[in-house]
Scaffold this motif. Structure first.
Motif, PDB file in Angstrom:
ATOM      1  N   CYS A 173       0.815  -1.194   0.000  1.00  0.00           N
ATOM      2  CA  CYS A 173       0.000   0.000   0.000  1.00  0.00           C
ATOM      3  C   CYS A 173       0.860   1.259   0.000  1.00  0.00           C
ATOM      4  CB  CYS A 173      -0.973  -0.075   1.164  1.00  0.00           C
ATOM      5  SG  CYS A 173      -0.563   0.854   2.614  1.00  0.00           S
ATOM      6  N   TRP A 174       2.131   1.194   0.465  1.00  0.00           N
ATOM      7  CA  TRP A 174       2.961   2.398   0.524  1.00  0.00           C
ATOM      8  C   TRP A 174       3.386   2.848  -0.858  1.00  0.00           C
ATOM      9  CZ3 TRP A 174       8.318   3.065  -0.454  1.00  0.00           C
ATOM     10  CH2 TRP A 174       8.961   1.921  -0.909  1.00  0.00           C
ATOM     11  N   ARG A 175       3.320   1.929  -1.814  1.00  0.00           N
ATOM     12  CA  ARG A 175       3.716   2.271  -3.180  1.00  0.00           C
ATOM     13  C   ARG A 175       2.645   3.118  -3.868  1.00  0.00           C
ATOM     14  NH1 ARG A 175       4.843  -3.586  -2.858  1.00  0.00           N
ATOM     15  NH2 ARG A 175       7.000  -3.714  -2.265  1.00  0.00           N
ATOM     16  N   THR A 176       1.466   3.101  -3.320  1.00  0.00           N
ATOM     17  CA  THR A 176       0.376   3.919  -3.849  1.00  0.00           C
ATOM     18  C   THR A 176      -0.109   4.837  -2.749  1.00  0.00           C
ATOM     19  OG1 THR A 176      -1.347   2.380  -3.170  1.00  0.00           O
ATOM     20  CG2 THR A 176      -0.340   1.978  -5.322  1.00  0.00           C
ATOM     21  N   ALA A 212       0.109   1.995   9.670  1.00  0.00           N
ATOM     22  CA  ALA A 212       0.826   1.315  10.752  1.00  0.00           C
ATOM     23  C   ALA A 212       0.876  -0.185  10.482  1.00  0.00           C
ATOM     24  CB  ALA A 212       0.158   1.592  12.090  1.00  0.00           C
ATOM     25  N   LYS A 213      -0.220  -0.743   9.999  1.00  0.00           N
ATOM     26  CA  LYS A 213      -0.259  -2.180   9.711  1.00  0.00           C
ATOM     27  C   LYS A 213       0.686  -2.546   8.570  1.00  0.00           C
ATOM     28  CE  LYS A 213      -3.327  -6.024   8.904  1.00  0.00           C
ATOM     29  NZ  LYS A 213      -4.664  -6.525   9.083  1.00  0.00           N
ATOM     30  N   ALA A 214       0.752  -1.694   7.552  1.00  0.00           N
ATOM     31  CA  ALA A 214       1.610  -1.970   6.398  1.00  0.00           C
ATOM     32  C   ALA A 214       3.075  -2.088   6.798  1.00  0.00           C
ATOM     33  CB  ALA A 214       1.435  -0.883   5.342  1.00  0.00           C
ATOM     34  N   ASN A 261      12.045  -1.353  22.171  1.00  0.00           N
ATOM     35  CA  ASN A 261      10.808  -0.606  22.402  1.00  0.00           C
ATOM     36  C   ASN A 261      10.244  -0.041  21.103  1.00  0.00           C
ATOM     37  OD1 ASN A 261      10.891  -1.056  25.184  1.00  0.00           O
ATOM     38  ND2 ASN A 261      12.152   0.748  25.513  1.00  0.00           N
ATOM     39  N   VAL A 262      11.121   0.503  20.259  1.00  0.00           N
ATOM     40  CA  VAL A 262      10.679   1.042  18.976  1.00  0.00           C
ATOM     41  C   VAL A 262      10.102  -0.085  18.130  1.00  0.00           C
ATOM     42  CG1 VAL A 262      11.426   2.174  16.841  1.00  0.00           C
ATOM     43  CG2 VAL A 262      12.332   2.951  19.038  1.00  0.00           C
ATOM     44  N   ALA A 263      10.814  -1.221  18.074  1.00  0.00           N
ATOM     45  CA  ALA A 263      10.329  -2.365  17.295  1.00  0.00           C
ATOM     46  C   ALA A 263       8.975  -2.833  17.822  1.00  0.00           C
ATOM     47  CB  ALA A 263      11.342  -3.505  17.345  1.00  0.00           C
ATOM     48  N   HIS A 264       8.845  -2.930  19.138  1.00  0.00           N
ATOM     49  CA  HIS A 264       7.590  -3.363  19.750  1.00  0.00           C
ATOM     50  C   HIS A 264       6.444  -2.415  19.385  1.00  0.00           C
ATOM     51  CE1 HIS A 264       4.795  -5.064  22.622  1.00  0.00           C
ATOM     52  NE2 HIS A 264       4.600  -3.846  23.116  1.00  0.00           N
ATOM     53  N   ASN A 265       6.714  -1.114  19.444  1.00  0.00           N
ATOM     54  CA  ASN A 265       5.676  -0.134  19.115  1.00  0.00           C
ATOM     55  C   ASN A 265       5.243  -0.243  17.656  1.00  0.00           C
ATOM     56  OD1 ASN A 265       5.681   0.829  21.724  1.00  0.00           O
ATOM     57  ND2 ASN A 265       7.052   2.536  21.272  1.00  0.00           N
ATOM     58  N   ILE A 266       6.182  -0.515  16.767  1.00  0.00           N
ATOM     59  CA  ILE A 266       5.837  -0.661  15.357  1.00  0.00           C
ATOM     60  C   ILE A 266       5.065  -1.960  15.139  1.00  0.00           C
ATOM     61  CG2 ILE A 266       6.768  -0.955  13.021  1.00  0.00           C
ATOM     62  CD1 ILE A 266       9.068   0.933  13.902  1.00  0.00           C
ATOM     63  N   ILE A 267       5.538  -3.042  15.740  1.00  0.00           N
ATOM     64  CA  ILE A 267       4.876  -4.344  15.587  1.00  0.00           C
ATOM     65  C   ILE A 267       3.448  -4.308  16.115  1.00  0.00           C
ATOM     66  CG2 ILE A 267       4.896  -6.739  16.433  1.00  0.00           C
ATOM     67  CD1 ILE A 267       7.991  -6.580  16.238  1.00  0.00           C
ATOM     68  N   THR A 268       3.242  -3.618  17.231  1.00  0.00           N
ATOM     69  CA  THR A 268       1.906  -3.543  17.825  1.00  0.00           C
ATOM     70  C   THR A 268       1.073  -2.413  17.216  1.00  0.00           C
ATOM     71  OG1 THR A 268       2.722  -2.168  19.649  1.00  0.00           O
ATOM     72  CG2 THR A 268       2.614  -4.567  20.014  1.00  0.00           C
ATOM     73  N   GLU A 269       1.618  -1.806  16.167  1.00  0.00           N
ATOM     74  CA  GLU A 269       0.917  -0.783  15.398  1.00  0.00           C
ATOM     75  C   GLU A 269       0.525   0.433  16.238  1.00  0.00           C
ATOM     76  OE1 GLU A 269      -2.242  -2.603  13.063  1.00  0.00           O
ATOM     77  OE2 GLU A 269      -0.988  -4.376  12.743  1.00  0.00           O
ATOM     78  N   LYS A 270       1.412   0.795  17.164  1.00  0.00           N
ATOM     79  CA  LYS A 270       1.169   1.991  17.971  1.00  0.00           C
ATOM     80  C   LYS A 270       1.132   3.198  17.032  1.00  0.00           C
ATOM     81  CE  LYS A 270       2.889   4.688  21.827  1.00  0.00           C
ATOM     82  NZ  LYS A 270       3.971   4.901  22.765  1.00  0.00           N
ATOM     83  N   PRO A 271       0.097   4.006  17.146  1.00  0.00           N
ATOM     84  CA  PRO A 271      -0.020   5.150  16.241  1.00  0.00           C
ATOM     85  C   PRO A 271       1.212   6.059  16.282  1.00  0.00           C
ATOM     86  CG  PRO A 271      -2.049   4.852  17.488  1.00  0.00           C
ATOM     87  CD  PRO A 271      -1.031   3.909  18.066  1.00  0.00           C
ATOM     88  N   GLY A 272       1.734   6.360  15.112  1.00  0.00           N
ATOM     89  CA  GLY A 272       2.872   7.264  14.989  1.00  0.00           C
ATOM     90  C   GLY A 272       4.234   6.608  15.081  1.00  0.00           C
ATOM     91  N   ALA A 273       4.306   5.363  15.550  1.00  0.00           N
ATOM     92  CA  ALA A 273       5.618   4.716  15.741  1.00  0.00           C
ATOM     93  C   ALA A 273       6.327   4.496  14.406  1.00  0.00           C
ATOM     94  CB  ALA A 273       5.458   3.394  16.487  1.00  0.00           C
ATOM     95  N   ALA A 274       5.634   3.932  13.430  1.00  0.00           N
ATOM     96  CA  ALA A 274       6.240   3.692  12.119  1.00  0.00           C
ATOM     97  C   ALA A 274       6.554   5.014  11.431  1.00  0.00           C
ATOM     98  CB  ALA A 274       5.314   2.840  11.253  1.00  0.00           C
ATOM     99  N   THR A 275       5.658   5.968  11.556  1.00  0.00           N
ATOM    100  CA  THR A 275       5.859   7.288  10.941  1.00  0.00           C
ATOM    101  C   THR A 275       7.110   7.951  11.491  1.00  0.00           C
ATOM    102  OG1 THR A 275       3.463   7.498  10.787  1.00  0.00           O
ATOM    103  CG2 THR A 275       4.746   9.500  10.454  1.00  0.00           C
TER     104      THR A 275
END
Length: 172
Positions: free
Chosen positions: A1-4, A16-18, A71-85
């Motif tokens: 989905c990030w490609r579009t 976050a899920k992507a 902690n960063v990895a955990h936040n991204i894996i658990t789809e914490k809002p803003g972590a991946a961003t």
């Protein structure tokens, strides 16, 4: 989905899920020639695949100076809002700096072996310290056990009554 633009139109949850399994982050690094083992990444969403992907990302992100830990990895894996961003923004800034400095992916990777050697050295020191601490604990426990005085357990009230009853019977 990030490609579009579908991630953006579907909202932050799908964004976050992507990125929650680390695959797309690995793909970005691979496109910049920084993730040589990208063929070992998995698009799967099972926990082992996520762990594998983020374990492979960690050295590269550390090398680039991007703030990344469990902690960063955990936040991204658990789809914490803003972590991946947040991680992607840090990655963007670092990659732009590297681009301006003129370093290629290969030159950046050539820095990696000393960093890995230093990291391995730190891990082996930590292991040695842990082993030494365990040995000290065992020695202290042995000294404590040797110093313990064996105190006989007092007889229970039932046993005392039974003994008294037996003595009375003998007297009679």
């Amino acid at each position: 989905c990030w490609r579009t633009s579908s991630c953006i139109s579907q909202g932050p949850k799908s964004f976050a899920k992507a990125f929650s399994n680390g695959y797309l982050i690995g793909e970005i690094l691979h496109k910049f020639e920084l993730q040589g083992d990208f063929s070992e990444f998995s698009e799967s969403r099972v926990s082992n695949a996520k762990l594998n992907n983020f374990s492979r990302l960690e050295p590269t992100l550390q090398l680039l100076g991007v703030q990344f830990d469990q902690n960063v990895a955990h936040n991204i894996i658990t789809e914490k809002p803003g972590a991946a961003t947040k991680l992607l923004y840090q990655l963007y800034i670092v990659l732009q700096k590297k681009k301006k400095s003129g370093l290629t992916g290969v030159e950046i990777q050539s820095i990696q072996p000393p960093a890995n050697i230093r990291q391995q050295s730190m891990k082996s020191e930590a292991f040695r310290d842990q082993r030494l601490n365990r040995r000290r604990q065992n020695e202290i426990m042995a000294k404590i056990q040797a110093a313990i005085i064996q105190i006989p357990k007092p007889a229970s009230n039932r046993t005392l009554r039974a003994l008294e009853a037996q003595k009375m019977m003998k007297k009679k």
